[in-house]
Design an enzyme around this catalytic site. Structure first.
Site, PDB file in Angstrom:
ATOM      1  N   ASP A  68      35.889  68.288   5.307  1.00 22.74           N
ATOM      2  CA  ASP A  68      36.153  68.302   6.694  1.00 22.74           C
ATOM      3  C   ASP A  68      37.298  67.455   6.984  1.00 22.74           C
ATOM      4  O   ASP A  68      38.193  66.840   6.357  1.00 22.74           O
ATOM      5  CB  ASP A  68      34.875  67.185   7.490  1.00 22.74           C
ATOM      6  CG  ASP A  68      34.523  66.262   6.453  1.00 22.74           C
ATOM      7  OD1 ASP A  68      35.074  65.847   5.858  1.00 22.74           O
ATOM      8  OD2 ASP A  68      33.323  65.697   6.631  1.00 22.74           O
ATOM      9  N   ASP A 137      22.598  59.476   8.889  1.00 22.21           N
ATOM     10  CA  ASP A 137      21.325  60.270   9.732  1.00 22.21           C
ATOM     11  C   ASP A 137      21.213  61.696   8.951  1.00 22.21           C
ATOM     12  O   ASP A 137      20.759  62.600   9.279  1.00 22.21           O
ATOM     13  CB  ASP A 137      22.049  60.638  11.096  1.00 22.21           C
ATOM     14  CG  ASP A 137      23.589  61.542  11.111  1.00 22.21           C
ATOM     15  OD1 ASP A 137      23.833  61.680   9.839  1.00 22.21           O
ATOM     16  OD2 ASP A 137      24.090  61.541  12.026  1.00 22.21           O
ATOM     17  N   HIS A 139      23.611  63.652   7.401  1.00 16.76           N
ATOM     18  CA  HIS A 139      24.761  64.719   7.554  1.00 16.76           C
ATOM     19  C   HIS A 139      25.443  64.810   6.168  1.00 16.76           C
ATOM     20  O   HIS A 139      25.585  63.840   5.509  1.00 16.76           O
ATOM     21  CB  HIS A 139      25.689  64.431   8.761  1.00 16.76           C
ATOM     22  CG  HIS A 139      26.621  63.292   8.580  1.00 16.76           C
ATOM     23  ND1 HIS A 139      26.714  62.226   9.304  1.00 16.76           N
ATOM     24  CD2 HIS A 139      27.639  63.107   7.689  1.00 16.76           C
ATOM     25  CE1 HIS A 139      27.643  61.431   9.278  1.00 16.76           C
ATOM     26  NE2 HIS A 139      28.353  62.066   8.216  1.00 16.76           N
ATOM     27  N   GLU A 144      26.241  67.383  11.529  1.00 17.78           N
ATOM     28  CA  GLU A 144      25.052  66.429  12.229  1.00 17.78           C
ATOM     29  C   GLU A 144      23.789  67.061  12.362  1.00 17.78           C
ATOM     30  O   GLU A 144      23.752  68.195  12.282  1.00 17.78           O
ATOM     31  CB  GLU A 144      25.811  65.899  13.473  1.00 17.78           C
ATOM     32  CG  GLU A 144      26.953  65.441  13.442  1.00 17.78           C
ATOM     33  CD  GLU A 144      26.961  63.908  13.153  1.00 17.78           C
ATOM     34  OE1 GLU A 144      26.156  63.674  12.090  1.00 17.78           O
ATOM     35  OE2 GLU A 144      27.846  63.216  13.496  1.00 17.78           O
TER      36      GLU A 144
END
Ligand code: GLP
Length: 262
Positions: A68, A137, A139, A144
């Site tokens: 990313d 979370d 990810h 996400e």
């Protein structure tokens, strides 16, 4: 199900990854590595650098694809993932810079950058081993909660939680953290032939339990890994603390045939 290995330290986890990847490089010098940023893979890169040196491995043909990049952040910014990958992977491991790719976060061309990135991975023959960290979370990459489990590389909006988690890289100021990113999709990541997920510390315990033992749901994007045929999850005691099946994972790893590798 994923293989879960509980280790004492990040260094021990790094050595397991390094041994697997060094063996891969030895038998396939033009292999394709999936690369990740964040703190979790750092010990793995350090251990791999050591093993490459000790075994005199030729890494000049190794190809890399990062997961990313922030959108709209200049690649020369010290916290762009291009800079981070150069600093933590390309330079210390001695990889050929032209063979290590990072998604292009340039806002002018981002509309088509994702498809082009996925095509470049395909053209390189696909990723052999993808290293992954995990967000608090759940990810992976920057997928996400709510990300399509079939997604390709594309632009995403970061959650406020992720921006706060990453503010430490931007003078502790969340306002300096970009709001968008370009990330390999879950579908892209799932095409890699072997996934190695690393997580350390109690802050990751919830996400790891959801990933490994929760239901498969885009609410925890990493849970898609349950559908992959070859996943290795390497965690320390703290990150493993919420796993229900811990004793079995320990037992299975302790009794694993030596020839099997990870
Ligand atoms: C960022 C990256 C992820 C990484 C995560 C966790 O959000 N995009 O690839 O896994 O941070 O980072 P760390 O390993 O520092 O906890």
């Amino acid at each position: 199900m994923a293989e879960v290995i509980i280790v004492r330290s990040q260094q021990e986890a790094g050595a397991i990854y390094a041994h697997c990847v060094a063996n891969l490089i030895a038998r396939k010098p033009d292999c394709v590595l999936g690369l990740a940023t964040g703190s979790s893979p750092l010990a793995a890169y350090t251990e791999l650098a050591k093993e490459i040196k000790e075994r005199h491995l030729d890494v000049s043909h190794v190809c890399g694809f990062a997961l990313d990049e922030y959108a709209g952040l200049d690649p020369s910014h010290p916290e762009s993932y291009r800079s981070v990958i150069t600093r933590t992977v390309v330079e210390p491991l001695g990889f050929t810079p032209e063979l290590v790719h990072v998604p292009d976060g340039n806002l002018d061309t981002i509309e088509h950058a994702g498809q082009q990135y996925d095509a470049a991975i395909e053209a390189a023959g696909g990723v052999d081993v993808q290293i992954l960290g995990i967000g608090t979370d759940g990810h992976i990459g920057f997928n996400e909660p709510g990300s399509s489990l079939a997604s390709g590389t594309r632009i995403k909006t970061l959650t406020e939680q992720t921006r706060e988690d990453n503010a430490r890289f931007f003078d502790g100021n969340v306002d300096n953290v970009p709001t968008h990113c370009i990330t390999q999709g879950i579908g892209t990541i799932m095409k890699a032939r072997h996934l190695v997920l690393l997580a350390f510390g109690s802050g990751k315990a919830e996400a790891i339990a959801e990933t490994v033992e929760g239901g498969v749901s885009s609410f925890c994007p990493a849970s898609a890994l349950q559908l992959h045929p070859h996943v290795t999850v390497i965690v320390d005691e703290k990150a493993a603390s919420k796993l229900r099946n811990k004793d079995y994972y320990r037992h299975a790893y302790a009794h694993k045939p030596a020839w099997q590798g990870i």
